[in-house]
Design a protein around this motif. Structure first.
Motif, PDB file in Angstrom:
ATOM      1  N   ILE D  15       3.304  25.117 -13.456  1.00 20.31           N
ATOM      2  CA  ILE D  15       2.507  25.472 -12.287  1.00 20.31           C
ATOM      3  C   ILE D  15       1.270  26.194 -12.773  1.00 20.31           C
ATOM      4  O   ILE D  15       1.369  27.220 -13.439  1.00 20.31           O
ATOM      5  N   GLY D  16       0.115  25.640 -12.438  1.00 18.89           N
ATOM      6  CA  GLY D  16      -1.136  26.293 -12.790  1.00 18.89           C
ATOM      7  C   GLY D  16      -1.708  27.014 -11.583  1.00 18.89           C
ATOM      8  O   GLY D  16      -1.582  26.536 -10.456  1.00 18.89           O
ATOM      9  N   VAL D  17      -2.352  28.146 -11.824  1.00 17.92           N
ATOM     10  CA  VAL D  17      -2.903  28.950 -10.732  1.00 17.92           C
ATOM     11  C   VAL D  17      -4.361  29.239 -11.041  1.00 17.92           C
ATOM     12  O   VAL D  17      -4.693  29.660 -12.146  1.00 17.92           O
ATOM     13  N   SER D  18      -5.210  28.998 -10.044  1.00 21.57           N
ATOM     14  CA  SER D  18      -6.631  29.288 -10.225  1.00 21.57           C
ATOM     15  C   SER D  18      -7.271  29.552  -8.869  1.00 21.57           C
ATOM     16  O   SER D  18      -6.906  28.942  -7.870  1.00 21.57           O
ATOM     17  N   SER D  19      -8.233  30.430  -8.857  1.00 19.72           N
ATOM     18  CA  SER D  19      -8.949  30.688  -7.598  1.00 19.72           C
ATOM     19  C   SER D  19     -10.114  29.720  -7.407  1.00 19.72           C
ATOM     20  O   SER D  19     -10.708  29.668  -6.339  1.00 19.72           O
ATOM     21  N   ILE D  22      -8.521  22.998  -7.153  1.00 20.71           N
ATOM     22  CA  ILE D  22      -7.334  22.255  -7.554  1.00 20.71           C
ATOM     23  C   ILE D  22      -7.467  21.745  -8.988  1.00 20.71           C
ATOM     24  O   ILE D  22      -6.545  21.890  -9.792  1.00 20.71           O
ATOM     25  N   ILE D  26      -5.047  22.665 -12.309  1.00 18.98           N
ATOM     26  CA  ILE D  26      -4.403  21.660 -13.175  1.00 18.98           C
ATOM     27  C   ILE D  26      -4.756  21.945 -14.643  1.00 18.98           C
ATOM     28  O   ILE D  26      -3.889  21.996 -15.511  1.00 18.98           O
ATOM     29  N   GLN D  28      -5.726  24.668 -15.976  1.00 20.81           N
ATOM     30  CA  GLN D  28      -5.104  25.940 -16.368  1.00 20.81           C
ATOM     31  C   GLN D  28      -3.670  25.703 -16.862  1.00 20.81           C
ATOM     32  O   GLN D  28      -3.257  26.236 -17.901  1.00 20.81           O
ATOM     33  N   ALA D  29      -2.917  24.896 -16.118  1.00 24.42           N
ATOM     34  CA  ALA D  29      -1.535  24.618 -16.504  1.00 24.42           C
ATOM     35  C   ALA D  29      -1.468  23.804 -17.784  1.00 24.42           C
ATOM     36  O   ALA D  29      -0.629  24.054 -18.653  1.00 24.42           O
ATOM     37  N   GLY D  50      -0.984  27.334  -2.008  1.00 19.35           N
ATOM     38  CA  GLY D  50      -1.952  28.359  -2.315  1.00 19.35           C
ATOM     39  C   GLY D  50      -1.700  29.621  -1.524  1.00 19.35           C
ATOM     40  O   GLY D  50      -0.907  29.643  -0.578  1.00 19.35           O
ATOM     41  N   GLU D  60      -6.178  31.692  -3.978  1.00 19.47           N
ATOM     42  CA  GLU D  60      -5.810  30.956  -5.192  1.00 19.47           C
ATOM     43  C   GLU D  60      -5.103  29.659  -4.831  1.00 19.47           C
ATOM     44  O   GLU D  60      -4.420  29.568  -3.817  1.00 19.47           O
ATOM     45  N   TYR D  61      -5.286  28.655  -5.685  1.00 19.61           N
ATOM     46  CA  TYR D  61      -4.584  27.379  -5.576  1.00 19.61           C
ATOM     47  C   TYR D  61      -3.451  27.384  -6.594  1.00 19.61           C
ATOM     48  O   TYR D  61      -3.651  27.794  -7.740  1.00 19.61           O
ATOM     49  N   GLN D  62      -2.266  26.931  -6.167  1.00 24.64           N
ATOM     50  CA  GLN D  62      -1.112  26.823  -7.068  1.00 24.64           C
ATOM     51  C   GLN D  62      -0.722  25.357  -7.116  1.00 24.64           C
ATOM     52  O   GLN D  62      -0.295  24.795  -6.110  1.00 24.64           O
TER      53      GLN D  62
ATOM     54  N   GLU E  23     -10.816  20.954  -0.980  1.00 23.87           N
ATOM     55  CA  GLU E  23     -10.690  22.406  -0.865  1.00 23.87           C
ATOM     56  C   GLU E  23     -11.366  22.911   0.412  1.00 23.87           C
ATOM     57  O   GLU E  23     -10.853  23.818   1.078  1.00 23.87           O
ATOM     58  N   PHE E  43      -0.289  28.532   2.148  1.00 21.89           N
ATOM     59  CA  PHE E  43      -0.360  27.171   2.691  1.00 21.89           C
ATOM     60  C   PHE E  43       0.303  26.215   1.714  1.00 21.89           C
ATOM     61  O   PHE E  43       0.453  26.515   0.529  1.00 21.89           O
TER      62      PHE E  43
ATOM     63  N   GLY G   4      -5.033  35.363  -7.348  1.00 18.80           N
ATOM     64  CA  GLY G   4      -6.385  34.976  -7.725  1.00 18.80           C
ATOM     65  C   GLY G   4      -6.625  34.952  -9.229  1.00 18.80           C
ATOM     66  O   GLY G   4      -7.639  34.464  -9.688  1.00 18.80           O
ATOM     67  N   ARG G   7      -2.654  32.155 -13.822  1.00 17.78           N
ATOM     68  CA  ARG G   7      -1.303  32.353 -14.334  1.00 17.78           C
ATOM     69  C   ARG G   7      -0.678  30.970 -14.487  1.00 17.78           C
ATOM     70  O   ARG G   7      -1.121  29.996 -13.875  1.00 17.78           O
ATOM     71  N   THR G   8       0.371  30.872 -15.295  1.00 12.06           N
ATOM     72  CA  THR G   8       1.078  29.604 -15.419  1.00 12.06           C
ATOM     73  C   THR G   8       2.577  29.868 -15.364  1.00 12.06           C
ATOM     74  O   THR G   8       3.069  30.810 -15.981  1.00 12.06           O
ATOM     75  N   TYR G   9       3.271  29.039 -14.591  1.00 10.60           N
ATOM     76  CA  TYR G   9       4.722  29.139 -14.502  1.00 10.60           C
ATOM     77  C   TYR G   9       5.336  27.835 -15.003  1.00 10.60           C
ATOM     78  O   TYR G   9       4.705  26.786 -14.950  1.00 10.60           O
TER      79      TYR G   9
END
Lengths: 72, 72, 72, 72, 72, 72, 72, 72, 72, 72, 72, 72
Positions: D15-19, D22, D26, D28-29, D50, D60-62, E23, E43, G4, G7-9
């Motif tokens: 799972i990648g997370v970024s503000s 999308i 991706i 980031q992960a 998110g 943030e988008y997850q 987005e 969301f 925000g 991070r990565t899971y």
């Protein structure tokens, strides 16, 4: 169709629209698809949706089906 | 499009590829599909995938969409 | 295929039928689809079904696949 | 990759997370996964979620993806 | 949010529409939903669709999301 | 394995590739996974795909499976 | 966890087994997974199954879960 | 509805019940939902179920639909 | 409820959280939903998730359910 | 079977097990099901799983199928 | 049926066929299933398919349903 | 059960109802199914639902499971 012999079918996704009902929308899609494709063998319903008019009545049914026909 | 009148749509599955992003891959598929099919009405995203280059960067996005157009 | 360049693929759903086995039914569908479509790149199995004869033997395998090819 | 030769791939879910968006989530992960796994070949998006901040903005988008790499 | 304490969330399905991108369509839906619902927490994207204009360009993205908020 | 005793299994997703057939691609993935993981207990087929060569023959089967093994 | 920030899971699929009940099987899987993985953040139940003994009693619950943890 | 302009829709899940048929159950749900919600735009059928009376006749159809309406 | 008479139900998605167990999280969601909605008739479990504390214990169960009630 | 005439079929879920391959496991299930049920018409594959022996070889294929037969 | 008392139901999958329409195919399946099973309580539609005749008309609807009845 | 030998299992769908909890509803279904079927081997949970009483308490859990047993 004799079973056990090599045959090939193709499936195509079409959407029929009718204000009369779900069966009529299916037939509508089959009739139109028949014109440009080869003879159709069967259909499978994928999804049933519809539009609601200003008077709160279902004004049309939209039925997404797959139709299959044999590739000669 | 006036609701309640018999119409038929067909859906076709295409895959657009672009290194720029997801929206660009969608547009790529729509543009190419438009050339061989009739005027397209809408699309639905089915799946988003992509390739990762040797440098660990996403080198392209592959977006599988369905595009729909009216059967005249 | 060089990654990162805009390309478009189309997927089509076909059903191969063979009495010999699942792999033979896949090849049957690919061979027939190849005749009317452009050069195929890959396939994905969607569903495996079959007919059972009066003697209780599987008389044919019906494999529904999607085949993909590049839109030039 | 030459087709027809025995190869094995493994898929891992990250799972990648970024503000930023999308595509950034991706990447980031992929970047983080690349550090502990072998060279990655492709990804598939599984889910986009998110977080929404107190100001009603997406903070943030997850993006949950599967990444695949070859087992040597 | 301290874990382990009884809380209740509600999820509501909304559709955001924007010509700018995916987005932006998400943010559009979140902003409008925020007005009539309580403070939103997160969301989840359910579906991405869109309309194609006469010129073959994606004229808008329609993103169906679920937004969640705490029931006080 | 005696039922009713606390045990834990882990599932890992691997893809086997073989030009010989679906069963061979499964065995290919199991054999390679066995090398880096603990003794495997069972597998579940997730997806069957494949590549089609220039001659219109299926040149390889790609079978995505999950393999499970006990965490000691 | 501050929202925000990048991070990565990672998510891993494990199966817990317990004769006591569904919650106990979940905890069983979490406890064992914790030993070999980094600190776990959350779990998602994928499937609940179980074995039935000769006396017609459920002799164990088998709960397939995904556990997620942050990749540092 | 002019495409390309920011709009937001909400979807709500309702169940209509009627002894007359599937289309009547859909209309039943739409009519009742219209009373408490804003003007409805479209519906999507989620599930069709029904009750069977003591005489073995389908005594009612229960159709679960989602109805959508614009958030002004 | 007498079958065969026109009725309409609405379904709403809520999430209950409890550290005690899955049944307690369901009841938690039902109790809170009951306060703002009309009398509830039934529920359907959509998803079971949970949080894992620093000590490796499941610190809370999060159960996503749909609750249904009659629209009078 | 002449189309258009009222007929009723029943589907039953069975699992065939064989060490020889997937097709053999299907036939195994069909043969055994034929003994207690009426003449079978067709089958649909639901799931393919298998056991892995201590030597890392697939020791058996377990194929879950639905078989259908006409209710006279 | 008084709620809260232990009861058990069984679900069986049947396919009704009728040239008249979807509701007629459902009733056809229910009527035939009622003969060999105990009193039926409810049904759930699983799938709607059909055959297309040489004249391009839907010649029969095939509706796959699950019927449920109480195990006494 | 020795692996690698031809065996056949059948799966049947039953619904257990209990006011005590989810595990009790599963056991309830297993116990009743055991009476009319052969010795059961395992179960799989398909769905968890329930009824809500006038006092806003969950008055019963309804758990739909599949139970499997060997066809001798």
């Amino acid at each position: 169709m004799p079973y056990g012999k090599g045959r090939t079918y193709k499936k195509v996704e079409v959407i029929g629209v009718s204000s009369a009902g779900i069966e009529e929308a299916i037939q509508q899609a089959v009739t139109k698809a028949q014109k440009s494709l080869e003879k159709l063998s069967w259909f499978e319903v994928e999804e049933v949706r519809g539009h609601i008019g200003d008077d709160g009545k279902v004004s049309e049914y939209q039925v997404i089906i797959k139709v299959a026909f044999e590739l000669k």
